[in-house]
Design a protein around this motif. Sequence first.
Motif, PDB file in Angstrom:
ATOM      1  N   HIS A 114       0.712  -1.288   0.018  1.00  0.00           N
ATOM      2  CA  HIS A 114      -0.135  -0.025  -0.125  1.00  0.00           C
ATOM      3  C   HIS A 114       1.029   1.365   0.098  1.00  0.00           C
ATOM      4  O   HIS A 114       1.676   1.547   0.874  1.00  0.00           O
ATOM      5  CB  HIS A 114      -0.981  -0.118   1.109  1.00  0.00           C
ATOM      6  N   TYR A 115       0.638   2.230  -1.115  1.00  0.00           N
ATOM      7  CA  TYR A 115       1.447   3.327  -1.171  1.00  0.00           C
ATOM      8  C   TYR A 115       2.680   3.014  -1.928  1.00  0.00           C
ATOM      9  O   TYR A 115       3.405   1.864  -1.744  1.00  0.00           O
ATOM     10  CB  TYR A 115       1.713   4.146   0.083  1.00  0.00           C
ATOM     11  N   TRP A 116       3.431   3.881  -2.489  1.00  0.00           N
ATOM     12  CA  TRP A 116       4.535   3.648  -3.440  1.00  0.00           C
ATOM     13  C   TRP A 116       5.813   3.173  -2.582  1.00  0.00           C
ATOM     14  O   TRP A 116       6.643   2.607  -3.127  1.00  0.00           O
ATOM     15  CB  TRP A 116       4.866   5.012  -4.105  1.00  0.00           C
ATOM     16  N   LEU A 117       5.850   3.778  -1.200  1.00  0.00           N
ATOM     17  CA  LEU A 117       7.232   3.273  -0.589  1.00  0.00           C
ATOM     18  C   LEU A 117       7.151   1.826  -0.409  1.00  0.00           C
ATOM     19  O   LEU A 117       8.106   1.110  -0.245  1.00  0.00           O
ATOM     20  CB  LEU A 117       7.099   4.077   0.846  1.00  0.00           C
ATOM     21  N   SER A 118       5.785   1.297   0.038  1.00  0.00           N
ATOM     22  CA  SER A 118       5.677  -0.044   0.290  1.00  0.00           C
ATOM     23  C   SER A 118       5.843  -0.868  -1.027  1.00  0.00           C
ATOM     24  O   SER A 118       6.350  -2.023  -1.028  1.00  0.00           O
ATOM     25  CB  SER A 118       4.355  -0.579   0.951  1.00  0.00           C
TER      26      SER A 118
END
Length: 412
Positions: A114-118
């Motif tokens: 979930h979300y780009w960092l992950s």
Amino acid sequence: MRVLRRIAVLSLHTSPLAVPGGGDAGGMNVYVRAVSRELVAMGTEVDVFTRSTFEGQEPVEHPRPGVRVVHLPGASADTVPKEQLPLHLDRLSAGLRRFADADGGDRYDVIHSHYWLSGKVGLELQADWGVPLVHSMHTMAKVKNLHLLPGEPPEPDVRIFGEQDIAEGAARLVANTLTEATELRDLYGTPSERIDVVPPGVDLGVFHPAGRAPDRRALGIEDGTFHICFAGRIQALKGPQVLLAAAARLVDRYPDMRLQVTVIGEASGASPLDLEALVAELGLAGRVRLLPPVSAKELARHFRSADVVAVPSYSESFGLVALEAQACGTPVVATNVGGLPSAVSHGVTGLLVDGHSPDDWASALGELFEYPAFRARLGSSAAIHAAAFGWEQTAALTAHSYQHALDHFSPV
């Protein structure tokens, strides 16, 4: 069809246990927590990996049977702001791998980031573990850059490049709405056949219409008061400043209006808003209450006590607050942007406003003030509309996306 035994969920920048409306916590936190709960009810075990909220935090929490929240050390939220987290992804990834190795090694059927960092870490794990990555963007840099406020810096290239890698490399992409699916296709080049549209849900056991009159009394909303509620992170992107400017115009247009505005949330982001100063500047002292983030149960009470919930965001992949408010039988006035038109049916469950002109917002809010019967009809329709969005359906569609990923995934 393979049985889904265990899912590794990556929510590295914010914990699903955090209360929405503060720091980096918002609808995504609710989403991860609720879908994990429902996946467990379907017979799947879920490990959610997130960074520690503070150094020395208990490494593993068990919020419910079948769900483990694993706190990764080395980049705790109390010392490392989200903007600096790209510099710490290797450390978080190493901690995640150590936990997985000690826990039995390669043991997951699917990774859901979930979300780009992950997603960046998820791509590495997809290659190393040989299991498919399913990714939910939630927000996208290229979309946010289309809606920048004057003087607001664009999203950094590292995020744009990271999202592009994820869009090209993940086994499947989960979009909240058809609008988001179109953005993934047009802005990032993701083929439609790799995108699954899965609408978020709402906890209908918490957010429901029953109890409006008692909640108004308990929260001190006097009879005859027109009560507007806002809930979310206090940052320009969410638009609370738009609501307050519109409220000032309402006071000018309707001198006899007994207006109460409740703003729930806390400052977030690199350039937080000073709402106390804005309230004083706009002459709204005594008409606005600024409250910290509250639990879901308390938030539902505030929504039920409101005549309207305002969602003046500049960008939203869906707008979970809008759905939760409607589940409480409260009409919503929202910006006609992103996924909000999917959450709010204009003229049926609320009103959509084009843009962020305080005058236009005051007109939309004023219409609901002037016509209470219309407002009541919208509220009744809103509750019916939201009742179709239970988290059980979201989890079932998510599991279907996992099956698609497994069916078509070929380890390199």
